[in-house]
Design an enzyme around this catalytic site. Structure first.
Site, PDB file in Angstrom:
ATOM      1  CG  HIS A   1     101.067  56.799 121.935  1.00  0.00           C
ATOM      2  ND1 HIS A   1     101.194  58.160 121.833  1.00  0.00           N
ATOM      3  CD2 HIS A   1     100.725  56.548 123.228  1.00  0.00           C
ATOM      4  CE1 HIS A   1     100.956  58.713 123.024  1.00  0.00           C
ATOM      5  NE2 HIS A   1     100.659  57.757 123.892  1.00  0.00           N
TER       6      HIS A   1
ATOM      7  CG  HIS B   1      98.471  55.496 125.830  1.00  0.00           C
ATOM      8  ND1 HIS B   1      99.695  55.877 126.329  1.00  0.00           N
ATOM      9  CD2 HIS B   1      98.383  54.147 126.028  1.00  0.00           C
ATOM     10  CE1 HIS B   1     100.331  54.815 126.809  1.00  0.00           C
ATOM     11  NE2 HIS B   1      99.557  53.761 126.632  1.00  0.00           N
TER      12      HIS B   1
ATOM     13  CG  ASP C   1      96.127  60.689 126.871  1.00  0.00           C
ATOM     14  OD1 ASP C   1      96.416  59.518 126.553  1.00  0.00           O
ATOM     15  OD2 ASP C   1      96.974  61.489 127.321  1.00  0.00           O
ATOM     16  CG  HIS C   2      97.984  60.512 122.787  1.00  0.00           C
ATOM     17  ND1 HIS C   2      99.017  61.362 122.493  1.00  0.00           N
ATOM     18  CD2 HIS C   2      98.060  60.279 124.120  1.00  0.00           C
ATOM     19  CE1 HIS C   2      99.697  61.631 123.601  1.00  0.00           C
ATOM     20  NE2 HIS C   2      99.130  60.987 124.597  1.00  0.00           N
TER      21      HIS C   2
ATOM     22  CG  HIS D   1     104.605  56.365 126.200  1.00  0.00           C
ATOM     23  ND1 HIS D   1     104.464  56.605 127.546  1.00  0.00           N
ATOM     24  CD2 HIS D   1     103.390  56.645 125.643  1.00  0.00           C
ATOM     25  CE1 HIS D   1     103.215  56.997 127.795  1.00  0.00           C
ATOM     26  NE2 HIS D   1     102.556  57.027 126.655  1.00  0.00           N
TER      27      HIS D   1
ATOM     28  CG  ASP E   1     102.285  60.692 125.750  1.00  0.00           C
ATOM     29  OD1 ASP E   1     102.182  61.891 125.468  1.00  0.00           O
ATOM     30  OD2 ASP E   1     101.353  60.008 126.222  1.00  0.00           O
TER      31      ASP E   1
ATOM     32  CG  HIS F   1     100.886  64.851 128.368  1.00  0.00           C
ATOM     33  ND1 HIS F   1      99.630  64.794 128.930  1.00  0.00           N
ATOM     34  CD2 HIS F   1     101.035  63.711 127.661  1.00  0.00           C
ATOM     35  CE1 HIS F   1      99.039  63.658 128.573  1.00  0.00           C
ATOM     36  NE2 HIS F   1      99.878  62.978 127.794  1.00  0.00           N
TER      37      HIS F   1
END
Ligand SMILES: [Zn+2]
Length: 259
Positions: free
Chosen positions: A55, A57, A59-60, A113, A132, A170
């Site tokens: 996805h 975001h 941090d990905h 999410h 996530d 995570h």
């Protein structure tokens, strides 16, 4: 061809980027930054063959542009999200094949999410890379989707074989399980799990991968239909009636404010 392994690359506060490799080539799942991926490739003498994204975001996906400067590789990502660098946009039911690893993964659409979140299932290896969406002991926050969507997405993941290894993005396990103990206090398997996961963290080990069987036994976001969980929600005024989606939504709402 060497068998495949999965290595965690810890990053930021609590992310894991997952490095799938055969001692020669590698694929990286959700590289939120490039530096730790480049360091791991160097340390293990691996050549990058593919980037796999769940996805949009930061941090990905934050490391994709820098990795592409060093490696000219395919980038797999969700069709319904706009992510720079994606070369193959994927939808539910698609399959990807990474030749260098002889690895085939199928794609599940798991919105909730984010709107276009996808997960990857390596059926031969019994691996799930779910970003996530499903966490060990918990699930992702509903930033772009509805409880109905997330319930449907999680049910797809829960229907995989019990021994499927879950590589989520995570290390949230202990805080998730503290909440799970509040929501499902009489669950013996959950108490046993909490003790076991605490011992791993005390040694500095990841709690991941989890398994589908373990999550079905202990994760309240897969167990929201259980009468003991619903009774608890009703008793503390968080749920009226016994609608399963309302039960899931009440758990998610409670967890959002849980310390
Ligand atoms: Zn996310």
């Amino acid at each position: 061809m060497s068998p495949l392994s999965v290595l965690p690359i810890p990053a930021f506060n609590d992310n894991y980027f997952w490095l799938i490799h055969n001692h020669h080539h590698a694929a990286i799942v959700d590289p939120g930054e490039a530096a730790p991926v480049l360091a791991a490739l160097e340390a293990h003498r691996l050549s990058l063959a593919a980037i796999v994204l769940t996805h949009h975001h930061c941090d990905h996906v934050g490391g994709v542009a820098d990795l592409l400067q060093t490696f000219n590789v395919p980038v797999f990502g969700p069709h319904e999200e706009n992510i720079a660098g994606v070369s193959t946009a994927l939808q539910d039911g698609d399959q990807i094949h990474i030749d260098e690893l002889n690895l085939t993964m199928s794609v599940l659409s798991v919105p909730g999410h984010t709107r276009g979140h996808i997960a990857y299932v390596a059926h031969d290896q019994h691996w799930l890379f779910c970003g996530d969406t499903l966490f060990a002991g918990g699930c992702g926050r509903l930033f772009e989707g509805t409880p109905e969507q997330m319930v449907h997405s999680l049910s797809k993941l829960a229907s995989l074989p019990d021994d499927t290894e879950i590589y989520c993005a995570h290390e949230y396990t202990l805080s998730n399980l503290r909440f799970a103990l509040a929501a499902d206090p009489d669950n013996l398997a959950l108490h046993e799990r909490f003790t076991a996961e605490q011992a791993k963290r005390e040694k500095g080990l990841p709690t991941l991968p989890s398994t589908v069987g373990m999550e079905k036994a202990t994760n309240p976001f897969l167990r929201y239909r259980e009468s003991q969980i619903m009774r608890g929600l009703q008793a503390n005024g968080r749920l009226q009636g016994d609608n399963p989606v309302a039960s899931f939504a009440a758990l998610r709402e409670w967890k959002n404010g849980f310390q």
